[in-house]
Design a protein around this motif. Sequence first.
Motif, PDB file in Angstrom:
ATOM      1  N   SER A 190       0.882  -1.148   0.000  1.00  0.00           N
ATOM      2  CA  SER A 190       0.000   0.000   0.000  1.00  0.00           C
ATOM      3  C   SER A 190       0.931   1.212   0.000  1.00  0.00           C
ATOM      4  O   SER A 190       2.095   1.092  -0.388  1.00  0.00           O
ATOM      5  CB  SER A 190      -0.947  -0.014   1.206  1.00  0.00           C
ATOM      6  N   ALA A 191       0.463   2.366   0.411  1.00  0.00           N
ATOM      7  CA  ALA A 191       1.307   3.558   0.359  1.00  0.00           C
ATOM      8  C   ALA A 191       0.834   4.590   1.366  1.00  0.00           C
ATOM      9  O   ALA A 191      -0.326   4.584   1.799  1.00  0.00           O
ATOM     10  CB  ALA A 191       1.293   4.154  -1.048  1.00  0.00           C
ATOM     11  N   VAL A 192       1.729   5.502   1.719  1.00  0.00           N
ATOM     12  CA  VAL A 192       1.370   6.588   2.622  1.00  0.00           C
ATOM     13  C   VAL A 192       0.401   7.557   1.957  1.00  0.00           C
ATOM     14  O   VAL A 192      -0.164   8.428   2.635  1.00  0.00           O
ATOM     15  CB  VAL A 192       2.616   7.343   3.113  1.00  0.00           C
ATOM     16  N   GLY A 193       0.171   7.387   0.645  1.00  0.00           N
ATOM     17  CA  GLY A 193      -0.873   8.154  -0.021  1.00  0.00           C
ATOM     18  C   GLY A 193      -2.232   7.971   0.625  1.00  0.00           C
ATOM     19  O   GLY A 193      -3.144   8.780   0.402  1.00  0.00           O
ATOM     20  N   TRP A 194      -2.403   6.922   1.415  1.00  0.00           N
ATOM     21  CA  TRP A 194      -3.639   6.667   2.169  1.00  0.00           C
ATOM     22  C   TRP A 194      -4.087   7.920   2.929  1.00  0.00           C
ATOM     23  O   TRP A 194      -5.273   8.202   3.039  1.00  0.00           O
ATOM     24  CB  TRP A 194      -3.401   5.515   3.141  1.00  0.00           C
ATOM     25  N   TYR A 195      -3.136   8.685   3.468  1.00  0.00           N
ATOM     26  CA  TYR A 195      -3.463   9.768   4.386  1.00  0.00           C
ATOM     27  C   TYR A 195      -3.809  11.079   3.681  1.00  0.00           C
ATOM     28  O   TYR A 195      -4.287  12.013   4.330  1.00  0.00           O
ATOM     29  CB  TYR A 195      -2.295  10.000   5.352  1.00  0.00           C
ATOM     30  N   GLY A 196      -3.557  11.150   2.360  1.00  0.00           N
ATOM     31  CA  GLY A 196      -3.821  12.403   1.669  1.00  0.00           C
ATOM     32  C   GLY A 196      -2.902  13.504   2.175  1.00  0.00           C
ATOM     33  O   GLY A 196      -1.785  13.257   2.625  1.00  0.00           O
ATOM     34  N   ASN A 197      -3.364  14.730   2.090  1.00  0.00           N
ATOM     35  CA  ASN A 197      -2.568  15.882   2.525  1.00  0.00           C
ATOM     36  C   ASN A 197      -2.793  16.109   4.012  1.00  0.00           C
ATOM     37  O   ASN A 197      -3.883  16.485   4.440  1.00  0.00           O
ATOM     38  CB  ASN A 197      -2.967  17.126   1.725  1.00  0.00           C
ATOM     39  N   GLU A 250      -8.124  12.542   1.412  1.00  0.00           N
ATOM     40  CA  GLU A 250      -8.823  12.810   0.167  1.00  0.00           C
ATOM     41  C   GLU A 250      -7.820  12.907  -0.979  1.00  0.00           C
ATOM     42  O   GLU A 250      -6.635  13.141  -0.775  1.00  0.00           O
ATOM     43  CB  GLU A 250      -9.618  14.120   0.281  1.00  0.00           C
ATOM     44  N   GLY A 251      -8.310  12.706  -2.188  1.00  0.00           N
ATOM     45  CA  GLY A 251      -7.463  12.781  -3.369  1.00  0.00           C
ATOM     46  C   GLY A 251      -7.371  11.449  -4.076  1.00  0.00           C
ATOM     47  O   GLY A 251      -7.814  10.411  -3.560  1.00  0.00           O
ATOM     48  N   PHE A 252      -6.802  11.474  -5.266  1.00  0.00           N
ATOM     49  CA  PHE A 252      -6.756  10.276  -6.096  1.00  0.00           C
ATOM     50  C   PHE A 252      -6.000   9.136  -5.423  1.00  0.00           C
ATOM     51  O   PHE A 252      -6.495   8.001  -5.353  1.00  0.00           O
ATOM     52  CB  PHE A 252      -6.121  10.604  -7.455  1.00  0.00           C
ATOM     53  N   LEU A 253      -4.785   9.393  -4.938  1.00  0.00           N
ATOM     54  CA  LEU A 253      -4.004   8.301  -4.355  1.00  0.00           C
ATOM     55  C   LEU A 253      -4.635   7.776  -3.071  1.00  0.00           C
ATOM     56  O   LEU A 253      -4.562   6.574  -2.790  1.00  0.00           O
ATOM     57  CB  LEU A 253      -2.564   8.747  -4.101  1.00  0.00           C
ATOM     58  N   ALA A 254      -5.247   8.657  -2.290  1.00  0.00           N
ATOM     59  CA  ALA A 254      -5.939   8.188  -1.091  1.00  0.00           C
ATOM     60  C   ALA A 254      -7.092   7.259  -1.468  1.00  0.00           C
ATOM     61  O   ALA A 254      -7.309   6.223  -0.821  1.00  0.00           O
ATOM     62  CB  ALA A 254      -6.455   9.373  -0.278  1.00  0.00           C
TER      63      ALA A 254
END
Length: 299
Positions: free
Chosen positions: A113-120, A134-138
Amino acid sequence: MRILMAGVSGFLGTRLVDRLTADGHQLTRLVRHAPRSPDERQWNPSAAQLDPAVIADAEAVVNLAGAGVGDKRWNDSYRQLIRSSRVDTSTTLAITIAGLPAADRPAVLLNASAVGWYGNTGDRTVEEDSPAGEGFLADVCRVWEAATRPAEDAGVRVVRLRTGLPLHRDGGMLKPQLLPFRLGIAGRLGSGRQWLPWISMRDWLDAVAFLLARDDVAGPVNVVGPNPVTNAEFTRELARQLHRPAIIPIPALALKVVLGGFAQEALTSTRVLPGVLTRSGFTWTHRDLPGALHAALTE
């Protein structure tokens, strides 16, 4: 251990294959092409095709499959590939695992998975119990992780590797920056205030090996270093180690022209801490950025 692995040809996968083999594990590689060696098995995750006997022979499964988020300019079709290449592989593995008799299921599934989970997250620190952002990667991470639930519901230990930014001169976030830095035409991205959850390559490999062995750790794990830095701090340290100036900031607008949809993710601030690894007693070789960057540039 007998380990079945998907995503063996990527930036992280090739290095993990070498590490696990050196540790004495027996690896079987899942590939989409016809097998070319005795340790390869063919599958077609886009069509959910995988021989259950391939998994039944494994004690552990590691899935790192997924199209690179920074490999190409984002358009609608590449966004779909980023999503499907992760969800299809994870779904195929998890459902196949769940369909096996309990005695034939592997003990653990380590799924990327990735830390993109958390968004900004801005300046706010987050750990594994923080909700998806929020966001595409999340959004991708949300469905990516959900795809592993059939294996978890079947009683298999599932670890979701929320990987940060592994540092190595041959790939990841570091490789494309080296030439402009060496030419003296690099600088911070946008404001430079966004946080970067880096990790040294050695520590990433050590963490995966650690999580394979620790049968008391399950669920999401932030695979990052303990001391995140801002983009401005990262820029200064990389410039110092390369003995080059880094005085030309790259405006956000220029990033959007060059990177398209990926620009917003490149400017995202993700201040992630490795809560589970810390509490589990994992020991980092590189706790701070200078040592990690030195290793990334020289080892």
